[in-house]
Design an enzyme around this catalytic site. Structure first.
Site, PDB file in Angstrom:
ATOM      1  N   CYS A 105      -5.934   4.195   9.651  1.00 37.70           N
ATOM      2  CA  CYS A 105      -6.390   3.419   8.490  1.00 37.70           C
ATOM      3  C   CYS A 105      -6.760   4.320   7.322  1.00 37.70           C
ATOM      4  CB  CYS A 105      -7.540   2.519   8.885  1.00 37.70           C
ATOM      5  SG  CYS A 105      -7.018   1.319  10.122  1.00 37.70           S
ATOM      6  N   HIS A 366      -7.052  -5.830   4.348  1.00 37.96           N
ATOM      7  CA  HIS A 366      -6.855  -4.480   4.889  1.00 37.96           C
ATOM      8  C   HIS A 366      -5.399  -4.266   5.316  1.00 37.96           C
ATOM      9  CE1 HIS A 366      -7.573  -0.720   6.802  1.00 37.96           C
ATOM     10  NE2 HIS A 366      -8.051  -1.142   7.963  1.00 37.96           N
TER      11      HIS A 366
END
Ligand code: CAA
Length: 419
Positions: A105, A366
């Protein structure tokens, strides 16, 4: 103080972040289902890159090197080799160096760090992109794909939703200690959704979240983990979204600014950017985020600034408890005291230190590879007064970003200043 060779974010472009519960996201009950398709990974890359070049008046021909952050294109989209996707977005990038960067991420943050390093080595005009499309899989299948950011062999079995379970494990330990409560994590989610409701690009722009809903597990907000020991410690409202989206920005040296006919005042200066890495093969401390803290400590030292100097921030709220732990890792609160900032309204849009003003990973969404790039652009947009309904009062001049991969295993912290 600044980097040895001054570096700037000139500007960029964010696509909408969309997925389940976003009004434009197509699913079988959507009125436009069958008439059009959701954008694909290549569409997001193209939209972001063309948008960034246009927004900054940068001809693709002048871009010398490019990076793209993407975590799991092979799994979600059967597509790797995304450096070569960039010339597909603009022919001016043909025959230039371009590469994909992967750090879970934190992929977008690492792409940004790579560009800044390249500027230190003499490059003048760079492009940094990030994109991910995750809605090609069910949430449960996506949980397996995202688990590749953990130590898969050892941690995959924790739950079908490995990352939510890893952070539920932290939450359980932290609640037991008593400093941070379920009210505090609920307030993080309420802030995220409220901010997203003001942000036309946000995944959750049309979804409300009351304190009662965020605080209480039930049909409106399921505690969805299969792991019975961890299930009470995480609800859907605590989680970042499974989103599709892209982001891109132009990062330049002082000479690059001049080549594009811009002045330092037109851009946001990168005072420092630091990357830190932990050991994938071991569990960390459940109560803190030392890898993010290490990156932050070096970033403050390199910028010659302290946590008290920061006026705006974007932090990696992959789960509600993570935002509170990152407050502590960035030095905004002492260990165990992160909850006081959300309780006292300090990190609200009108507060002393607004954090995640566009909704963060929970509200804005996200799309993994895009997140680290979006964070930088969000701080820049706030500094330039471009955030519309979620603009903070009195344009901030010093900001921070904290992008995190895995369970605090890769961290990228940058400190930015607008003259
Ligand atoms: N009661 C009990 N269980 C329920 C329920 C209810 N009322 N409603 C749903 N569930 C369960 C079901 O079991 C369901 O799974 P199945 O349909 O496969 O049986 C499961 O919850 C999920 O339900 P949905 O598919 O309806 O969930 P959703 O699409 O609304 O997604 C979410 C919600 C699972 C929380 C999803 O948003 C998610 O996975 N978010 C987290 C994404 C993530 O982990 N990203 C990475 C963050 S970590 C990071 O950033 C660092 C890194 O490097 C990876």
């Amino acid at each position: 103080m600044s980097l040895p060779r001054r570096a700037f974010v000139l500007g960029g472009h964010l696509t909408s972040f969309i997925g389940k519960k976003h009004p434009d996201f197509l699913w079988k009950g959507h009125p436009e289902f069958g008439q059009r398709e959701n954008p694909a990974l290549e569409d997001y890359i193209t939209m972001a890159v063309r948008g960034a070049l246009a927004a900054t008046g940068t001809p693709g021909e002048l871009v010398q090197k490019s990076w793209i952050g993407n975590f799991a294109g092979e799994l979600f989209n059967n597509q790797g080799h995304l450096g070569a996707a960039l010339p597909g977005a603009d022919p001016g990038l043909m025959f230039k160096p371009a590469m994909r960067v992967e750090g879970a991420c934190a992929s977008g943050g690492l792409a940004f760090a790579s560009a800044v390093e390249s500027i230190q080595a003499g490059t003048d005009i760079t492009l940094v992109a990030g994109a991910e499309v995750q809605t090609t899989a069910t949430a449960r299948q996506g949980g397996d794909f995202l688990a590749r950011a953990s130590h898969y062999r050892r941690q995959r079995g924790l739950d079908d939703f490995t990352f939510p379970a890893l952070f539920a494990r932290r939450t359980k330990a932290i609640y037991a200690q008593g400093d941070i409560t379920e009210d505090d994590t609920a307030l993080v989610s309420v802030k995220a959704y409220a901010n997203a409701n003001k942000n036309p690009l946000a995944h959750m722009k049309a979804v409300g979240m009351s304190f009662d809903t965020a605080r209480t597990a039930g049909d409106a907000n399921p505690a969805f983990l299969g792991n019975a020991d961890l299930a009470p410690y995480l609800k859907v409202s605590d989680c970042s979204q499974v989103s599709d989206g892209g982001a891109a920005m132009i990062v330049v040296s002082e000479a690059g600014l001049a080549k594009l006919g811009k002045r330092p005042e037109d851009a946001v200066e990168i005072l420092s950017i630091e990357v830190a890495t932990g050991n994938l093969y071991e569990d960390g401390d459940l109560f803190s985020m030392p890898v993010t803290a290490a990156a932050a400590a070096r970033a403050y030292a390199a910028a010659g600034l302290r946590p008290e100097d920061i006026q705006i921030g974007e932090v990696h709220d992959c789960f509600s408890v993570t935002e509170l732990l990152i407050y502590e890792a960035l030095g905004f609160a002492a260990k165990g005291r992160g909850g006081t900032l959300i309780r006292d309204g300090v990190t609200q849009i009108g507060g002393r230190l607004p954090i995640n003003t566009g909704g963060g990973l929970i509200g804005f969404g996200h799309p993994v590879g895009a997140t680290g790039v979006k964070q930088v652009l969000e701080v820049c947009r706030q500094m330039k007064g471009e955030c519309g309904a979620y603009q903070v009062p009195g344009q901030p001049t010093v900001g921070i970003t904290a992008n995190m991969g895995g369970d605090d295993k890769t961290a990228v912290v940058s400190i930015l200043r607008h003259a």
